[in-house]
Design a protein around this motif. Sequence first.
Motif, PDB file in Angstrom:
ATOM      1  N   VAL A 284      33.988  19.547   4.785  1.00 51.31           N
ATOM      2  CA  VAL A 284      32.444  19.636   4.199  1.00 51.31           C
ATOM      3  C   VAL A 284      32.533  20.151   2.853  1.00 51.31           C
ATOM      4  O   VAL A 284      31.790  19.674   1.985  1.00 51.31           O
ATOM      5  CB  VAL A 284      31.475  20.246   5.250  1.00 51.31           C
ATOM      6  N   SER A 285      33.260  21.465   2.738  1.00 48.57           N
ATOM      7  CA  SER A 285      33.380  22.178   1.487  1.00 48.57           C
ATOM      8  C   SER A 285      33.855  21.270   0.684  1.00 48.57           C
ATOM      9  O   SER A 285      33.530  21.305  -0.916  1.00 48.57           O
ATOM     10  CB  SER A 285      34.270  23.337   1.786  1.00 48.57           C
ATOM     11  N   GLN A 286      34.907  20.462   0.764  1.00 51.80           N
ATOM     12  CA  GLN A 286      35.576  19.572  -0.400  1.00 51.80           C
ATOM     13  C   GLN A 286      34.651  18.677  -0.698  1.00 51.80           C
ATOM     14  O   GLN A 286      34.451  18.076  -1.832  1.00 51.80           O
ATOM     15  CB  GLN A 286      36.807  18.909   0.194  1.00 51.80           C
ATOM     16  N   ILE A 287      33.802  17.912   0.346  1.00 57.53           N
ATOM     17  CA  ILE A 287      32.883  16.712  -0.281  1.00 57.53           C
ATOM     18  C   ILE A 287      31.660  17.517  -1.077  1.00 57.53           C
ATOM     19  O   ILE A 287      31.136  16.827  -2.035  1.00 57.53           O
ATOM     20  CB  ILE A 287      32.040  16.209   1.177  1.00 57.53           C
ATOM     21  N   ALA A 288      31.257  18.458  -0.619  1.00 61.45           N
ATOM     22  CA  ALA A 288      30.102  19.339  -1.491  1.00 61.45           C
ATOM     23  C   ALA A 288      30.691  19.488  -2.777  1.00 61.45           C
ATOM     24  O   ALA A 288      29.849  19.450  -3.651  1.00 61.45           O
ATOM     25  CB  ALA A 288      29.522  20.243  -0.486  1.00 61.45           C
ATOM     26  N   ILE A 300      24.857  26.904  -1.326  1.00 59.59           N
ATOM     27  CA  ILE A 300      23.710  26.760  -0.475  1.00 59.59           C
ATOM     28  C   ILE A 300      24.448  25.984   1.087  1.00 59.59           C
ATOM     29  O   ILE A 300      24.111  26.432   2.126  1.00 59.59           O
ATOM     30  CB  ILE A 300      22.471  26.168  -0.934  1.00 59.59           C
ATOM     31  N   ILE A 301      25.027  24.678   0.582  1.00 54.10           N
ATOM     32  CA  ILE A 301      25.602  23.995   1.715  1.00 54.10           C
ATOM     33  C   ILE A 301      26.652  24.785   2.542  1.00 54.10           C
ATOM     34  O   ILE A 301      26.588  24.751   3.652  1.00 54.10           O
ATOM     35  CB  ILE A 301      26.005  22.759   1.262  1.00 54.10           C
ATOM     36  N   GLN A 302      27.356  25.449   1.962  1.00 51.24           N
ATOM     37  CA  GLN A 302      28.641  26.270   2.633  1.00 51.24           C
ATOM     38  C   GLN A 302      27.836  27.495   3.279  1.00 51.24           C
ATOM     39  O   GLN A 302      28.166  27.652   4.248  1.00 51.24           O
ATOM     40  CB  GLN A 302      29.450  26.717   1.617  1.00 51.24           C
TER      41      GLN A 302
END
Length: 605
Positions: A284-288, A300-302
């Motif tokens: 998820v971190s890589q996609i964001a 914010i996403i993380q």
Amino acid sequence: MVGKLKRYLIGKPMKSNALEDEKLSKLKALAVLSSDALSSVAYGTEQILLVLMTVGAAALWYSLPISIAVLGLLTILILSYRQTIFSYPSGGGAYIVSKDNIGVTSGLMAGGSLLVDYILTVAVSSSAGTDAITSAFPGLHDHRVLISLIMITFLTLMNLRGITESASVLALPVYLFVISIFVLIVCGIIHYATGGVSAPAPHYGATLSSVSLFLLLKAFSSGCSALTGVEAVSNAIPNFKQPAEKNAASTLLMMGAILGAMFIGISLLAYWYGIQPNEKETVVSQIADATFGRGTIYFIIQGVTALILFLAANTAYSAFPLLAFMLAKDKFMPHMFMVRGDRLGFSNGIIILGLLSALLVIAFHGDTENLIPLYAVGVFIPFTLSQLGMMIRWIKLRPAGWIVKLLINTVGMLTTLSITLIFIITKFEQVWMIFVFLPLVMLLFHRIYLHYENTANELRINLALDKPVIKGSTIVIPVAGITRVVLNTISYAKSLTDNVVAVYIAFDEEEIHRMEAKWEEWNPGVRLIVLRSRYRSVMKPLIKFIETVEWKTAESDHITILIPQFITKHWWQNILHNQTSLLIRTYLFTQKDIVIATVPYHLNR
């Protein structure tokens, strides 16, 4: 001091009639009971990619059909657990279904597996949340265990404050996470469609001779870790506002729809972006990062991902105490799990869950990857037993439309059984301990049940025949000298009976003469018996004397050992005094069927 700290941490006690106000609405229940399932979006796809990467990046396209298969299984589980909700509106999920339809042993296997799973849920969630934080701030990587323990402590305290209050606080981060993931998915699709992706995905349909069916099944079973927590709603139906079963069924459907959309969205973006699993950074971190860069939206996403992974443990804090209550009600767990705390929650279950999960985090050093296979097996065993139990129920009862219901549960049972076997075969070195631990838990259940049954049989009386036996009373007072504590105790004893005797243990002849002379001078109206102790032991001579009195008077008198004890003004002052009275009381409680009482005398300074 302790009382004030307790009130500050968990709040003021609530009245018993306020229990109905503690029930959850659908929106709050979705946040509390679905946080585990929804949070698995953060690592479900990653678990698939980790397996596929063992044969190279060209195999990553297989993540798409595997994700679709996981989505199909999610649909089956949602439909089958919806049937369970309406069939067993009292809650309990797999434990009640298995016990009612298959047998007690199967019920205990399901219940034991779920209890283990809930402990693992807290450990996995706190570890995964820590991973999300360390992805954004790599400098914190060495402090993963400490961060996890802090969050477990926070969640334990929040749940001790009551389910409604914890739901109100924790609902916001859950919905922020859902919104953030959908924003990420929509923006990611737009970013990909407009050619903003610099690393093209492997060619769809590529085949590799090294990709075996065994590997695909292993990847599929790993991806099914995203389905953990689906059963929580059916376990916690009593926590819903009325009509409880309808609200629970609606919440389950909402959870399934949101989870399915987020999971397939993340899997698509991971494939399109050519994402490969990284030990130091989550998928998820890589996609964001690829979609927004390391700016405000990324953090914010993380941040909300870390929060939801931590708060996923809240599902377990809602379900574990309720399941422990049901097992305790059936005499398979200690009765302390049936007691509601100051805030009307099953506080003992909450505290035990927090302690055990913290120990697990420490034992595994906060390594999420090592915990997830064990976690998944722990939930797929009750999945399978629950489906089988519902199959037997439909065959026995044959209600209207039972064939369709039976078909749903049959497909679900065969699928979850297959996944369980795949997990066992492909990851045996990581899950073998459950085959040691689960039988031990079941054995413990049986031993607890046997104890309660034996205790009930020994304590049970015949109302027609068993009547109280009226006896006299003999009181024995162990004394260490002539003090106000002894005076207070003798005064109380003589108010009960005239048959009172004081016992003094002496170590030498001079001490005996001195005590006898002082006692004769004082003359409290109670006979003093002096026992000589050649080996400076207080306990042995006293116990021998009590046994003599017991043998002589047991038929005619009740024997009471009345222990004088002074209470110091400050707790630390106890350290300065011998605790002989505590030793005497402890020994007699465990060895003798006689009355042991303490007469306290409080010191003022």
